[in-house]
Design a protein around this motif. Structure first.
Motif, PDB file in Angstrom:
ATOM      1  N   VAL A 249       0.486  -0.931  -0.044  1.00 44.55           N
ATOM      2  CA  VAL A 249       0.177   0.218  -0.324  1.00 44.55           C
ATOM      3  C   VAL A 249       1.102   1.465   0.167  1.00 44.55           C
ATOM      4  O   VAL A 249       1.791   1.525   1.169  1.00 44.55           O
ATOM      5  CB  VAL A 249      -1.080   0.047   1.371  1.00 44.55           C
ATOM      6  CG1 VAL A 249      -1.417   1.329   1.155  1.00 44.55           C
ATOM      7  CG2 VAL A 249      -1.778  -1.503   1.367  1.00 44.55           C
ATOM      8  N   GLY A 250       1.217   2.219  -0.947  1.00 45.45           N
ATOM      9  CA  GLY A 250       1.700   2.941  -0.791  1.00 45.45           C
ATOM     10  C   GLY A 250       1.711   3.977  -0.079  1.00 45.45           C
ATOM     11  O   GLY A 250       0.961   5.314  -0.774  1.00 45.45           O
ATOM     12  N   ILE A 251       1.835   4.234   1.127  1.00 43.36           N
ATOM     13  CA  ILE A 251       1.716   5.276   2.097  1.00 43.36           C
ATOM     14  C   ILE A 251       3.387   6.006   2.342  1.00 43.36           C
ATOM     15  O   ILE A 251       4.399   5.058   2.386  1.00 43.36           O
ATOM     16  CB  ILE A 251       0.818   5.085   2.927  1.00 43.36           C
ATOM     17  CG1 ILE A 251       1.390   3.772   3.787  1.00 43.36           C
ATOM     18  CG2 ILE A 251      -0.403   4.719   2.290  1.00 43.36           C
ATOM     19  CD1 ILE A 251       0.785   3.099   5.004  1.00 43.36           C
ATOM     20  N   ARG A 252       2.943   7.085   3.300  1.00 43.17           N
ATOM     21  CA  ARG A 252       4.919   6.806   3.500  1.00 43.17           C
ATOM     22  C   ARG A 252       5.359   7.421   2.565  1.00 43.17           C
ATOM     23  O   ARG A 252       6.736   6.516   2.625  1.00 43.17           O
ATOM     24  CB  ARG A 252       5.102   5.942   4.605  1.00 43.17           C
ATOM     25  CG  ARG A 252       4.525   5.695   5.441  1.00 43.17           C
ATOM     26  CD  ARG A 252       3.674   6.812   7.233  1.00 43.17           C
ATOM     27  NE  ARG A 252       2.943   6.309   7.472  1.00 43.17           N
ATOM     28  CZ  ARG A 252       2.639   5.421   8.915  1.00 43.17           C
ATOM     29  NH1 ARG A 252       3.478   4.658   8.840  1.00 43.17           N
ATOM     30  NH2 ARG A 252       1.232   4.720   9.275  1.00 43.17           N
ATOM     31  N   SER A 253       5.258   8.284   2.047  1.00 47.44           N
ATOM     32  CA  SER A 253       6.138   9.064   0.111  1.00 47.44           C
ATOM     33  C   SER A 253       6.232  10.018  -0.100  1.00 47.44           C
ATOM     34  O   SER A 253       5.254  10.667   0.984  1.00 47.44           O
ATOM     35  CB  SER A 253       5.342   7.889  -0.666  1.00 47.44           C
ATOM     36  OG  SER A 253       3.831   8.439  -0.173  1.00 47.44           O
ATOM     37  N   LEU A 254       7.180  10.720  -0.983  1.00 45.04           N
ATOM     38  CA  LEU A 254       7.629  12.106  -1.134  1.00 45.04           C
ATOM     39  C   LEU A 254       7.318  11.611  -2.577  1.00 45.04           C
ATOM     40  O   LEU A 254       6.970  10.325  -3.482  1.00 45.04           O
ATOM     41  CB  LEU A 254       8.982  11.883  -1.010  1.00 45.04           C
ATOM     42  CG  LEU A 254       9.191  12.376   0.069  1.00 45.04           C
ATOM     43  CD1 LEU A 254      11.104  12.290   0.370  1.00 45.04           C
ATOM     44  CD2 LEU A 254       9.024  13.060   0.995  1.00 45.04           C
TER      45      LEU A 254
END
Length: 296
Positions: A249-254
């Protein structure tokens, strides 16, 4: 759509194609953002469920007094960001995708699922606190309820497909944050393609709404658009390795496009949520991303 990207699982490197869904990558608002009052009002009105059993995702643009989370400085190269993140925590999965003009790079603790034939392993990850607050956290009714909404929804979606086992709720310590986590395993009666499970599970209430209907998802999409949330935030990010499909799940990102850089964070909103608590959670998550990538 299929792209060529780079990700890591644990400490092993994989260079494989991955599937990225750009539809229904929900989160939207928190009280305190321009649409925050609308979110709170819709929850009180039962928009996302009944009896306060509601959860929607929050996206935070900038908190007054904090360093800006958007800027115009060119980010480090994604390969450099990934190398910085690998050593941050064995419980996180670094991932990245980029072109010459845009891209994203993240370090997520959340998997959507891991498929091996007819066996599917997934997780409910919801409820957040600082490690030093664990004694209070494990008895917090709001955090427990928030987590059980997610775990119960995943269980109900998987149950028609075969035998599902669920672990007891436990605490996952990520060093800078703790979360409630429940692991679920499905032994499916029939084998399905990964795309089937993505459509079934995404978005879970950890990233979308409960109940998940066209009406609630459309409202969340509208809030997300008004907050200028990057399209990739929260999207499934999967890769294939020797017949196994592993989906993050594509979270905690820039996220960046040209010289524009964004750092997005999200949190669950239920009827018992408070503004102070949600802002604190969002800041904890932003700080975690900054530390993971060695950013100021």
């Amino acid at each position: 759509m299929i792209h060529s990207g780079w990700t890591t699982r644990g400490h092993g490197k994989y260079r494989q194609p991955f599937m990225l869904s750009r539809r229904r990558e929900i989160p939207p608002a928190c009280s305190g953002n321009p649409v925050g009052g609308t979110v709170s009002g819709r929850i009180r009105a039962g928009f996302c469920g009944n009896d306060g059993a509601n959860r929607c995702r929050a996206i935070d643009e900038k908190r007054s007094g904090d360093p800006p989370v958007r800027g115009n400085a060119a980010p480090p190269h994604p390969r450099e960001l990934i190398l910085r993140a690998i050593s941050s925590s064995p419980s996180h999965y670094p991932y990245a995708w980029w072109t010459e003009r845009e891209g994203f790079c993240g370090i997520t603790p959340e998997t959507l699922f891991h498929q091996q034939g007819c066996r599917l392993e997934t997780m409910a990850l919801a409820g957040t606190a600082r490690p030093e607050d664990e004694g209070v956290f494990i008895n917090d009714d709001k955090e427990i309820r928030e987590h059980e909404i997610v775990a119960g929804s995943i269980l109900s979606r998987l149950s028609p497909y075969g035998s599902v086992t669920r672990t007891a709720r436990s605490v996952l310590n990520l060093g800078t944050l703790i979360h409630f986590v429940t692991y679920l395993t499905l032994e499916s009666d029939d084998q399905h393609a990964p795309a089937h499970w993505i459509r079934l599970l995404h978005p879970t209430p950890a990233l979308g709404s409960q109940p998940r209907t066209e009406n609630t998802l459309s409202q969340l999409d509208d809030w997300r658009s008004r907050l200028r949330c990057p399209l990739h935030f929260g999207a499934p990010f999967g890769f294939l390795e020797n017949g196994d499909f592993f989906c993050l799940v594509g979270i905690r990102s820039l996220y960046w496009q040209g010289q524009r850089l964004a750092l997005c964070t999200g949190g669950g909103v239920v009827a018992s949520s408070t503004l102070t608590h949600e802002w604190r959670e969002l800041k904890l998550k932003r700080d975690t991303v900054r530390r993971s990538f060695h950013l100021p």
